[in-house]
Every structure is written in structure tokens, then in C-alpha cells.
Design a protein around this motif. Structure first.
Motif, PDB file in Angstrom:
ATOM      1  N   ASP A   1       0.795  -1.237   0.000  1.00  0.00           N
ATOM      2  CA  ASP A   1       0.000   0.000   0.000  1.00  0.00           C
ATOM      3  C   ASP A   1       0.822   1.279   0.000  1.00  0.00           C
ATOM      4  OD1 ASP A   1      -2.610  -1.053  -0.039  1.00  0.00           O
ATOM      5  OD2 ASP A   1      -2.422  -1.618   2.076  1.00  0.00           O
ATOM      6  N   SER A   2       2.135   1.161  -0.045  1.00  0.00           N
ATOM      7  CA  SER A   2       2.969   2.374  -0.083  1.00  0.00           C
ATOM      8  C   SER A   2       4.283   2.005  -0.759  1.00  0.00           C
ATOM      9  CB  SER A   2       3.247   2.883   1.340  1.00  0.00           C
ATOM     10  OG  SER A   2       4.031   1.931   2.026  1.00  0.00           O
ATOM     11  N   LEU A   3       5.025   3.021  -1.205  1.00  0.00           N
ATOM     12  CA  LEU A   3       6.332   2.725  -1.803  1.00  0.00           C
ATOM     13  C   LEU A   3       7.236   2.070  -0.762  1.00  0.00           C
ATOM     14  CD1 LEU A   3       8.038   2.840  -4.337  1.00  0.00           C
ATOM     15  CD2 LEU A   3       8.793   5.127  -3.650  1.00  0.00           C
ATOM     16  N   ALA A   4       7.094   2.483   0.494  1.00  0.00           N
ATOM     17  CA  ALA A   4       7.885   1.854   1.562  1.00  0.00           C
ATOM     18  C   ALA A   4       7.551   0.371   1.675  1.00  0.00           C
ATOM     19  CB  ALA A   4       7.614   2.554   2.893  1.00  0.00           C
ATOM     20  N   ASP A   5       6.268   0.021   1.501  1.00  0.00           N
ATOM     21  CA  ASP A   5       5.882  -1.406   1.524  1.00  0.00           C
ATOM     22  C   ASP A   5       6.610  -2.177   0.422  1.00  0.00           C
ATOM     23  OD1 ASP A   5       4.106  -1.124   3.590  1.00  0.00           O
ATOM     24  OD2 ASP A   5       2.291  -1.403   2.380  1.00  0.00           O
ATOM     25  N   TYR A   6       6.661  -1.580  -0.773  1.00  0.00           N
ATOM     26  CA  TYR A   6       7.337  -2.249  -1.892  1.00  0.00           C
ATOM     27  C   TYR A   6       8.819  -2.462  -1.564  1.00  0.00           C
ATOM     28  CZ  TYR A   6       3.508  -1.936  -5.273  1.00  0.00           C
ATOM     29  OH  TYR A   6       2.325  -2.112  -5.940  1.00  0.00           O
ATOM     30  N   CYS A   7       9.447  -1.419  -1.044  1.00  0.00           N
ATOM     31  CA  CYS A   7      10.888  -1.508  -0.760  1.00  0.00           C
ATOM     32  C   CYS A   7      11.161  -2.544   0.325  1.00  0.00           C
ATOM     33  CB  CYS A   7      11.434  -0.144  -0.353  1.00  0.00           C
ATOM     34  SG  CYS A   7      11.397   1.056  -1.705  1.00  0.00           S
ATOM     35  N   THR A   8      10.356  -2.509   1.384  1.00  0.00           N
ATOM     36  CA  THR A   8      10.561  -3.468   2.469  1.00  0.00           C
ATOM     37  C   THR A   8      10.314  -4.890   1.971  1.00  0.00           C
ATOM     38  OG1 THR A   8       9.840  -1.814   4.042  1.00  0.00           O
ATOM     39  CG2 THR A   8       9.831  -4.082   4.814  1.00  0.00           C
ATOM     40  N   ALA A   9       9.297  -5.057   1.134  1.00  0.00           N
ATOM     41  CA  ALA A   9       8.975  -6.407   0.642  1.00  0.00           C
ATOM     42  C   ALA A   9      10.161  -7.004  -0.113  1.00  0.00           C
ATOM     43  CB  ALA A   9       7.749  -6.361  -0.262  1.00  0.00           C
ATOM     44  N   ILE A  10      10.901  -6.160  -0.841  1.00  0.00           N
ATOM     45  CA  ILE A  10      12.065  -6.686  -1.579  1.00  0.00           C
ATOM     46  C   ILE A  10      13.253  -6.865  -0.628  1.00  0.00           C
ATOM     47  CG2 ILE A  10      13.685  -6.281  -3.471  1.00  0.00           C
ATOM     48  CD1 ILE A  10      11.447  -4.663  -4.881  1.00  0.00           C
ATOM     49  N   THR A  11      13.570  -5.831   0.165  1.00  0.00           N
ATOM     50  CA  THR A  11      14.757  -5.909   1.036  1.00  0.00           C
ATOM     51  C   THR A  11      14.639  -7.047   2.041  1.00  0.00           C
ATOM     52  OG1 THR A  11      15.003  -3.526   0.870  1.00  0.00           O
ATOM     53  CG2 THR A  11      16.175  -4.593   2.662  1.00  0.00           C
ATOM     54  N   ASP A  12      13.460  -7.174   2.652  1.00  0.00           N
ATOM     55  CA  ASP A  12      13.295  -8.185   3.701  1.00  0.00           C
ATOM     56  C   ASP A  12      12.797  -9.521   3.161  1.00  0.00           C
ATOM     57  OD1 ASP A  12      14.214  -6.260   5.357  1.00  0.00           O
ATOM     58  OD2 ASP A  12      12.317  -5.879   6.401  1.00  0.00           O
ATOM     59  N   MET A  13      12.737  -9.635   1.842  1.00  0.00           N
ATOM     60  CA  MET A  13      12.474 -10.910   1.180  1.00  0.00           C
ATOM     61  C   MET A  13      11.082 -11.491   1.432  1.00  0.00           C
ATOM     62  SD  MET A  13      16.378 -12.417   1.312  1.00  0.00           S
ATOM     63  CE  MET A  13      16.044 -13.985   0.545  1.00  0.00           C
ATOM     64  N   HIS A  14      10.073 -10.583   1.496  1.00  0.00           N
ATOM     65  CA  HIS A  14       8.700 -11.078   1.409  1.00  0.00           C
ATOM     66  C   HIS A  14       8.524 -11.643  -0.007  1.00  0.00           C
ATOM     67  CE1 HIS A  14       7.322  -7.729   4.449  1.00  0.00           C
ATOM     68  NE2 HIS A  14       8.592  -8.053   4.609  1.00  0.00           N
ATOM     69  N   VAL A  15       9.113 -10.912  -0.969  1.00  0.00           N
ATOM     70  CA  VAL A  15       9.272 -11.431  -2.328  1.00  0.00           C
ATOM     71  C   VAL A  15      10.768 -11.597  -2.571  1.00  0.00           C
ATOM     72  CG1 VAL A  15       7.175 -10.476  -3.365  1.00  0.00           C
ATOM     73  CG2 VAL A  15       9.248  -9.088  -3.279  1.00  0.00           C
ATOM     74  N   ARG A  16      11.102 -12.597  -3.362  1.00  0.00           N
ATOM     75  CA  ARG A  16      12.530 -12.854  -3.586  1.00  0.00           C
ATOM     76  C   ARG A  16      12.660 -13.640  -4.889  1.00  0.00           C
ATOM     77  NH1 ARG A  16      11.961 -17.573  -3.364  1.00  0.00           N
ATOM     78  NH2 ARG A  16      14.043 -17.837  -4.184  1.00  0.00           N
ATOM     79  N   GLY A  17      13.912 -13.835  -5.328  1.00  0.00           N
ATOM     80  CA  GLY A  17      14.120 -14.466  -6.631  1.00  0.00           C
ATOM     81  C   GLY A  17      14.198 -13.359  -7.678  1.00  0.00           C
ATOM     82  N   ALA A  18      15.207 -13.466  -8.538  1.00  0.00           N
ATOM     83  CA  ALA A  18      15.508 -12.358  -9.449  1.00  0.00           C
ATOM     84  C   ALA A  18      14.310 -11.901 -10.295  1.00  0.00           C
ATOM     85  CB  ALA A  18      16.695 -12.745 -10.328  1.00  0.00           C
ATOM     86  N   PRO A  19      13.622 -12.805 -10.989  1.00  0.00           N
ATOM     87  CA  PRO A  19      12.516 -12.319 -11.841  1.00  0.00           C
ATOM     88  C   PRO A  19      11.375 -11.697 -11.028  1.00  0.00           C
ATOM     89  CG  PRO A  19      13.245 -14.499 -12.550  1.00  0.00           C
ATOM     90  CD  PRO A  19      13.886 -14.239 -11.216  1.00  0.00           C
ATOM     91  N   LEU A  20      11.100 -12.260  -9.860  1.00  0.00           N
ATOM     92  CA  LEU A  20      10.003 -11.705  -9.063  1.00  0.00           C
ATOM     93  C   LEU A  20      10.368 -10.341  -8.484  1.00  0.00           C
ATOM     94  CD1 LEU A  20       7.184 -11.997  -7.914  1.00  0.00           C
ATOM     95  CD2 LEU A  20       8.161 -13.234  -5.970  1.00  0.00           C
ATOM     96  N   ILE A  21      11.632 -10.163  -8.132  1.00  0.00           N
ATOM     97  CA  ILE A  21      12.080  -8.849  -7.659  1.00  0.00           C
ATOM     98  C   ILE A  21      11.865  -7.813  -8.775  1.00  0.00           C
ATOM     99  CG2 ILE A  21      14.142  -7.505  -7.031  1.00  0.00           C
ATOM    100  CD1 ILE A  21      15.183 -10.083  -5.608  1.00  0.00           C
ATOM    101  N   GLY A  22      12.205  -8.190 -10.011  1.00  0.00           N
ATOM    102  CA  GLY A  22      12.017  -7.276 -11.150  1.00  0.00           C
ATOM    103  C   GLY A  22      10.554  -6.916 -11.343  1.00  0.00           C
ATOM    104  N   ALA A  23       9.690  -7.906 -11.332  1.00  0.00           N
ATOM    105  CA  ALA A  23       8.259  -7.642 -11.557  1.00  0.00           C
ATOM    106  C   ALA A  23       7.688  -6.779 -10.430  1.00  0.00           C
ATOM    107  CB  ALA A  23       7.497  -8.961 -11.660  1.00  0.00           C
TER     108      ALA A  23
END
Ligand code: MRU
Length: 364
Positions: A38-60
Motif C-alpha cells: 500500500d505504499s512505496l515503503a511497503d514495496y521496498c521493504t517487501a524486496i529488502t526483507d524478502m517477502h518477495v525474492r528471486g531475481a525475476p520476481l524482484i524485477g516484476a
């Protein structure tokens, strides 16, 4: 792919809430939790803290993050700020920069009032393209698995070792290294997958969860077991993913991949890497010298997460105060890679091999 019989992608856009939904992978395989960003901070945290992970999923995810930011403020300044914040989340997987560059390049020439809608449309395209790329990797990889199956007594499984999770959870769907396995399973070829645990974060548990959900025979093994299994003739091939591959075919992937490639070479086991083209960094020639390797928190090494009767918790495995190091990726030189399985076919891990399949990208 399926979770309890229901098809899922690892992320999807909700038209109802007008927000991105992700599977929060921190809790898998013990709990299946969906999170809305729900926020740009959510997106950043989701990638940094690996809620999402794996190269292609990080890109998407990053592409959707740009679309989110432009929906709030479509000015050039806001776009640059979103790019910089998302780009700073994780350093190794090149798909992150690839997706951010692609969205920025497409949005800059547009009038500001058109950008939000166009960026969301492009993020959808990037996600859909990833699914198709991985499906194609699966059909090309299937030919390798089939060729090995044909050399074996009828009914004997093809035994594939994989490292980390390069499965559908690491992409939008299908996975890269797992896509040939899913295609082979669908084609009725018997398989057994050796799933490396992949300390410190145990992404192998994600792979085991995926394969188990699809009825593919597998065993979860310690990271140190692979060489022994290869010496005993119990591994027919290795297939891993990659977070960044150089124009010369060096492969950067989850820490420990290099050791598997060395063991594979010593035992004449073919070592393949499943490579979607957005994971190629055409600007880099020497992987060991030039690819930034992410250093992750020591706590990922000193502690381990699991489940007991009371729920999911983390326990310390080291003496109090033990310093720990946590390089998250390593580089396997091209000379140790038998072949690269791309969406356009299989090639040698070399500049000539990649340029042969992607001439338009390889041109200076
Ligand atoms: O740190 P992670 O879990 O993001 O690392 C993932 C991997 O190393 C995968 O093998 C790689 O991204 C390929 S995924 C298709």
C-alpha cells in the motif's frame, strides 16, 4: 502453479483494491499469507526483507512499485526518487535494474497525466512476459531431461539436483530451474529432485513445498550432501537459477552454487543454468570481479526459523555474541557451466553462445 489445488501466481494485481497482492514468502512453507502493498515503503521493504525474492520476481515487483509511485505523483522528480529507492533494495539480481530502466525509459517521454495508467499496463506486461519466458525455458529444458531419461532403464527416474529456490515463487510463474521439471513431470517422465537446503534462509524448503504441491518426487538434503551424491552416481544433472549472468556466461546465483558446479565438474555431471534473458547483464564481462555480492544480516546465519507446536519461531544456533558473515551469492565461472537454458533455446555459457541467441542485445 497450484497451492492446495488452486492456481496462483506469486503476485497479482487486485482490481478491487487497486493494489498489488504478494505471497509473503517469509512464512512459507509453514504458513501461506498474502500481503497487499500500500505504499512505496511497503514495496521496498517487501524486496529488502524478502517477502518477495528471486531475481525475476524482484524485477516484476519493482515494475509495479514504479507504477504505484507514478499513481501518487507522476512528475519526473517523483519517478527518479521511486527508481532510486527501489534500486537500493537489493544489489545482486540484475532484473531489478532491468525492470526499473524499462519502466523509466517508457514513461519519461509520456505526458505526466498518461504515466500512471501506462506504467501499470507495462508492469502487467512485464509480469506476463516473465510467465511466458519461463514456460519456454521449461520446454527447452524438457528436451535435456528427456534425453537423459531415454538413456535409462524404463521407469528409472531422472535425478536432478537444484540449489536455492528458482521455482515459481522466485518468478511470476513456472520458475526457471523448476520449469523443465514441471514440464517433464507433465510429460510423464519419472523424476527425483535433490533439493539443497540452502542455508542460511533455507529457500530449499520453498522448493520442497512447491514440488510437493505438484506431486514431484524429491528429497530435501543438506547443502554439503551434493558432492557425495554425485560421487555415488546418484545425480544425473544439476539445474540452478541465476540472479545475474554476464555477457560471457559467468553465472551469479545463491551462495553455494559454485561449490555444486565444482563437484559436478569433478564427477562429470552436467551443470545447467536456467536463464531468462532479463537476467543477463550485457554490461558485465567478468562476474567474479564485477558483480556486487549482497552481504545480508548476520542474524540470518546465527538464527534459524522453523515451526513447532506453538507456531513459527526463530532460534539461535550459535553461541551468544558469535560474529557471523553472510555473503548471499557467489559466481560460477562460465567454464564450469555445461549450458544455459534460455527462452530462445539452449546455448554454451560463453559470449558467442549468448550472442548467437540474443544478437540484438549483444551488439555493442
Ligand atoms: O536471495 P534470493 O532468495 O532472492 O535468491 C534467489 C536465487 O538465488 C535464485 O536461484 C535466483 O534468483 C534465480 S530465481 C529464478
Amino acid at each position: 502453479m497450484k497451492v492446495n489445488g488452486t492456481p496462483y501466481r506469486s503476485l497479482w494485481w487486485s482490481d478491487e483494491t487497486k493494489a498489488l497482492q504478494i505471497i509473503d514468502q517469509r512464512w512459507l512453507p509453514h504458513a501461506f499469507r498474502i500481503q497487499q502493498l500500500d505504499s512505496l515503503a511497503d514495496y521496498c521493504t517487501a524486496i529488502t526483507d524478502m517477502h518477495v525474492r528471486g531475481a525475476p520476481l524482484i524485477g516484476a515487483t519493482a515494475a509495479y512499485g514504479m507504477a504505484f509511485a507514478l499513481a501518487q505523483d507522476s512528475s519526473d522528480n517523483a519517478m527518479t526518487e521511486a527508481y532510486d529507492r527501489l534500486h537500493a533494495t537489493r544489489p545482486t539480481a540484475i532484473n531489478l535494474r532491468w525492470a526499473l530502466d524499462r519502466v523509466s525509459a517508457a514513461m519519461r517521454p509520456l505526458p505526466e497525466h498518461d504515466r500512471a495508467t501506462a506504467a501499470l499496463q507495462l508492469a502487467h506486461e512485464i509480469a506476463d512476459e516473465d510467465v511466458e519466458i519461463n514456460r519456454r525455458i521449461g520446454t527447452h529444458g524438457l528436451s535435456l531431461i528427456r534425453a537423459i531419461a531415454e538413456q535409462k532403464p524404463k521407469g528409472a527416474p531422472v535425478r536432478i539436483l537444484t540449489h536455492c529456490n528458482a521455482g515459481w515463487l522466485a518468478t511470476v510463474d513456472w520458475g526457471t530451474a523448476t520449469s523443465p521439471m514441471y514440464h517433464a513431470h507433465e510429460a510423464g517422465i519419472p523424476l527425483h529432485v535433490w533439493v539443497d537446503e540452502t542455508r542460511p534462509r533455507n529457500q530449499g524448503a520453498l522448493t520442497a513445498w512447491e514440488l510437493g504441491s505438484h506431486g514431484i518426487s524429491h528429497s530435501y538434503i543438506t547443502d554439503n550432501a551434493g558432492g557425495h551424491l554425485m560421487q555415488r552416481g546418484m545425480v544425473d544433472m544439476v539445474i540452478t537459477g541465476t540472479d545475474r549472468t554476464t555477457r560471457t556466461g559467468d553465472v551469479c546465483n545463491k551462495i553455494g552454487t559454485y561449490l555444486k558446479a565444482l563437484a559436478a565438474r569433478d564427477n562429470d555431471v552436467p551443470f545447467y543454468v536456467a536463464l531468462p534473458s532479463p537476467t543477463i547483464d550485457w554490461t558485465v564481462s567478468d562476474g567474479v570481479a564485477e558483480i556486487p555480492i549482497e552481504d545480508r544480516p548476520a542474524r540470518e546465519v546465527t538464527h534459524i526459523q522453523g515451526r513447532d507446536a506453538t507456531g513459527i519461531s526463530s532460534v539461535q544456533v550459535t553461541p551468544e555474541g558469535t560474529p557471523a558473515g553472510n555473503p548471499a551469492f557467489d559466481v560460477t565461472p562460465a567454464r564450469l557451466v555445461t549450458g544455459l537454458i534460455t527462452e530462445r533455446g539452449i546455448c554454451e555459457a560463453s559470449e558467442a553462445g549468448l550472442a548467437g541467441l540474443f544478437p540484438e542485445m549483444a551488439a555493442p
